[in-house]
Design a protein around this motif. Structure first.
Motif, mmCIF file in Angstrom:
data_model
loop_
_atom_site.group_PDB
_atom_site.id
_atom_site.type_symbol
_atom_site.label_atom_id
_atom_site.label_comp_id
_atom_site.label_asym_id
_atom_site.label_seq_id
_atom_site.Cartn_x
_atom_site.Cartn_y
_atom_site.Cartn_z
ATOM 1 N N ILE A 132 0.554 -0.870 -0.155
ATOM 2 C CA ILE A 132 -0.192 0.152 0.438
ATOM 3 C C ILE A 132 0.773 1.035 0.074
ATOM 4 O O ILE A 132 0.275 2.112 -0.597
ATOM 5 C CB ILE A 132 -0.580 -0.180 1.252
ATOM 6 C CG1 ILE A 132 -2.227 0.640 0.310
ATOM 7 C CG2 ILE A 132 -0.158 0.129 3.079
ATOM 8 C CD1 ILE A 132 -3.168 1.113 1.805
ATOM 9 N N ASP A 133 1.770 0.839 0.400
ATOM 10 C CA ASP A 133 3.013 2.370 0.117
ATOM 11 C C ASP A 133 3.240 2.994 -0.991
ATOM 12 O O ASP A 133 3.452 3.636 -1.230
ATOM 13 C CB ASP A 133 4.425 2.175 1.334
ATOM 14 C CG ASP A 133 4.911 0.625 0.857
ATOM 15 O OD1 ASP A 133 4.217 -0.034 -0.178
ATOM 16 O OD2 ASP A 133 6.559 0.781 0.773
ATOM 17 N N ILE A 134 3.389 1.504 -1.766
ATOM 18 C CA ILE A 134 4.012 1.975 -2.891
ATOM 19 C C ILE A 134 2.366 3.508 -3.537
ATOM 20 O O ILE A 134 2.871 4.621 -4.199
ATOM 21 C CB ILE A 134 3.298 1.041 -4.163
ATOM 22 C CG1 ILE A 134 4.256 0.119 -3.724
ATOM 23 C CG2 ILE A 134 3.909 1.693 -4.988
ATOM 24 C CD1 ILE A 134 6.070 0.402 -4.443
ATOM 25 N N TYR A 135 1.056 2.673 -3.226
ATOM 26 C CA TYR A 135 0.149 3.560 -3.859
ATOM 27 C C TYR A 135 0.027 5.143 -2.853
ATOM 28 O O TYR A 135 -0.511 6.268 -3.337
ATOM 29 C CB TYR A 135 -1.305 3.048 -3.529
ATOM 30 C CG TYR A 135 -0.908 1.739 -4.283
ATOM 31 C CD1 TYR A 135 -1.851 2.101 -5.817
ATOM 32 C CD2 TYR A 135 -1.123 0.643 -4.517
ATOM 33 C CE1 TYR A 135 -1.481 0.587 -7.305
ATOM 34 C CE2 TYR A 135 -1.508 -0.743 -5.095
ATOM 35 C CZ TYR A 135 -1.850 -0.403 -6.141
ATOM 36 O OH TYR A 135 -1.722 -1.280 -7.198
ATOM 37 N N LEU A 136 0.150 5.249 -1.950
ATOM 38 C CA LEU A 136 0.303 6.701 -1.367
ATOM 39 C C LEU A 136 1.553 7.383 -1.738
ATOM 40 O O LEU A 136 1.598 8.698 -1.064
ATOM 41 C CB LEU A 136 0.765 6.142 0.116
ATOM 42 C CG LEU A 136 -0.207 5.722 0.734
ATOM 43 C CD1 LEU A 136 0.370 4.483 2.300
ATOM 44 C CD2 LEU A 136 -1.522 5.650 1.202
ATOM 45 N N GLN A 137 2.246 7.085 -2.367
ATOM 46 C CA GLN A 137 3.736 8.398 -2.311
ATOM 47 C C GLN A 137 2.800 9.244 -3.418
ATOM 48 O O GLN A 137 3.261 10.455 -2.756
ATOM 49 C CB GLN A 137 4.187 7.574 -4.016
ATOM 50 C CG GLN A 137 5.591 5.986 -3.869
ATOM 51 C CD GLN A 137 5.946 5.793 -4.379
ATOM 52 O OE1 GLN A 137 5.509 6.298 -6.322
ATOM 53 N NE2 GLN A 137 6.456 4.495 -4.473
ATOM 54 N N PRO A 138 1.393 9.154 -4.078
ATOM 55 C CA PRO A 138 1.577 10.653 -4.835
ATOM 56 C C PRO A 138 1.126 11.569 -3.445
ATOM 57 O O PRO A 138 0.893 12.622 -3.026
ATOM 58 C CB PRO A 138 0.291 10.504 -5.360
ATOM 59 C CG PRO A 138 -0.161 9.224 -5.551
ATOM 60 C CD PRO A 138 1.440 8.400 -5.204
ATOM 61 N N LEU A 139 0.482 11.341 -1.988
ATOM 62 C CA LEU A 139 0.090 11.542 -1.124
ATOM 63 C C LEU A 139 1.370 11.890 -0.516
ATOM 64 O O LEU A 139 1.037 13.026 0.461
ATOM 65 C CB LEU A 139 -0.952 10.518 -0.493
ATOM 66 C CG LEU A 139 -1.621 11.099 0.733
ATOM 67 C CD1 LEU A 139 -2.418 12.566 0.618
ATOM 68 C CD2 LEU A 139 -2.167 10.354 1.789
ATOM 69 N N ILE A 140 2.249 11.571 0.017
ATOM 70 C CA ILE A 140 3.011 11.717 0.817
ATOM 71 C C ILE A 140 4.090 13.546 0.132
ATOM 72 O O ILE A 140 4.619 13.947 0.402
ATOM 73 C CB ILE A 140 3.887 10.474 0.768
ATOM 74 C CG1 ILE A 140 3.498 9.494 1.282
ATOM 75 C CG2 ILE A 140 5.741 11.374 1.728
ATOM 76 C CD1 ILE A 140 4.573 8.265 1.422
ATOM 77 N N ASP A 141 4.282 13.069 -1.179
ATOM 78 C CA ASP A 141 4.653 13.999 -2.057
ATOM 79 C C ASP A 141 3.983 15.732 -1.674
ATOM 80 O O ASP A 141 4.154 16.121 -1.521
ATOM 81 C CB ASP A 141 4.099 13.900 -3.428
ATOM 82 C CG ASP A 141 5.883 12.977 -4.283
ATOM 83 O OD1 ASP A 141 6.197 12.654 -3.449
ATOM 84 O OD2 ASP A 141 4.892 12.270 -5.194
#
Length: 245
Positions: free
Chosen positions: A220-229
């Motif tokens: 799931i951390d892969i998909y959270l990348q744009p949110l983290i940015d």
């Protein structure tokens, strides 16, 4: 009403036609597509981000133009081994994506909370409106909140800085117990708001919809990348109109 009651696009377009004829002075949009354009102009659009079918990576940034996953080698497109050589030459526009992440940009949604006086005042409630008598009525009274304040004193200076909680869980969108399909929405909770407001459905912020059919698991951390940015961008600071001041 369209979303709550599952209206089709065709039925919604027919309703707009009836309302436009009945209320010509209102200048209503006459098609569902025109409604979508209005919503996009309000900053409530979403982004489609191509994903590896095995949840290895997102095709974004420097890897936006790759045709296959650099981890497992899977194609970003649905492949059919029975296709002949002539069908293989079909252009990208006609290909079907293997997996698509729907991402709803966070910054414009946070900015909308400061666009009106009422919600802008509520975003400072945790500091200005909360009763501070040592009793726990809100996450701001908790040890985690106080620990973050102690570690980042510069963040505490402005009470308008948003405090967000994140949650996710899988569900079957097809209402069938016999199907194992699992779609994962990721939600954000603005904890600046009073407790009787922040947990209301209207206050929850949909961040993304992770497609199925399988659970992303630890990936799931892969998909959270744009949110983290976007969170990192918010941490550096974003200029925003404040209706209160």
């Amino acid at each position: 009403m369209k979303c709550l009651h599952g209206w089709s696009q065709e039925s919604f377009t027919m309703l707009l036609g009836v309302l436009s004829d009945a209320l010509p002075q209102a200048q209503l949009p006459k098609k569902y597509y025109e409604v979508q354009k209005i919503i996009r102009d309000l900053g409530l659009d979403y982004e489609k981000i191509h994903a590896c079918p095995n949840d290895c990576m997102l095709f974004r940034g420097e890897r936006a133009d790759q045709e296959s996953c650099h981890v497992c080698g899977s194609s970003r497109w649905v492949t059919n081994e029975k296709k002949d050589s002539q069908a293989e030459s079909v252009s990208k526009q006609k290909k079907k994506l293997a997996k698509v992440l729907r991402y709803f940009p966070l910054i414009p949604r946070i900015q909308r909370l400061f666009a009106t006086r009422k919600t802008s005042d509520d975003m400072c409630w945790h500091d200005e409106g909360r009763t501070k008598d040592g009793k726990i009525r809100h996450p701001a009274n908790g040890e985690c909140w106080k620990d973050l304040d102690a570690r980042y004193p510069s963040f505490v200076v402005d009470p308008r800085n948003p405090r967000l909680g994140i949650l996710s869980d899988g569900f079957n969108p097809f209402r069938s117990m016999s199907s194992k399909h699992s779609t994962w929405p990721v939600m954000l909770i603005p904890y600046n708001l009073p407790p009787w407001i922040c947990m209301k459905e209207t206050s929850l912020i949909l961040s993304m919809i992770i497609p199925g059919p399988a659970s992303p698991g630890n990936d799931i951390d892969i998909y959270l990348q744009p949110l983290i940015d976007e969170l990192l961008q918010l941490w550096d600071g974003v200029d925003t109109f404040d209706a209160s001041s």
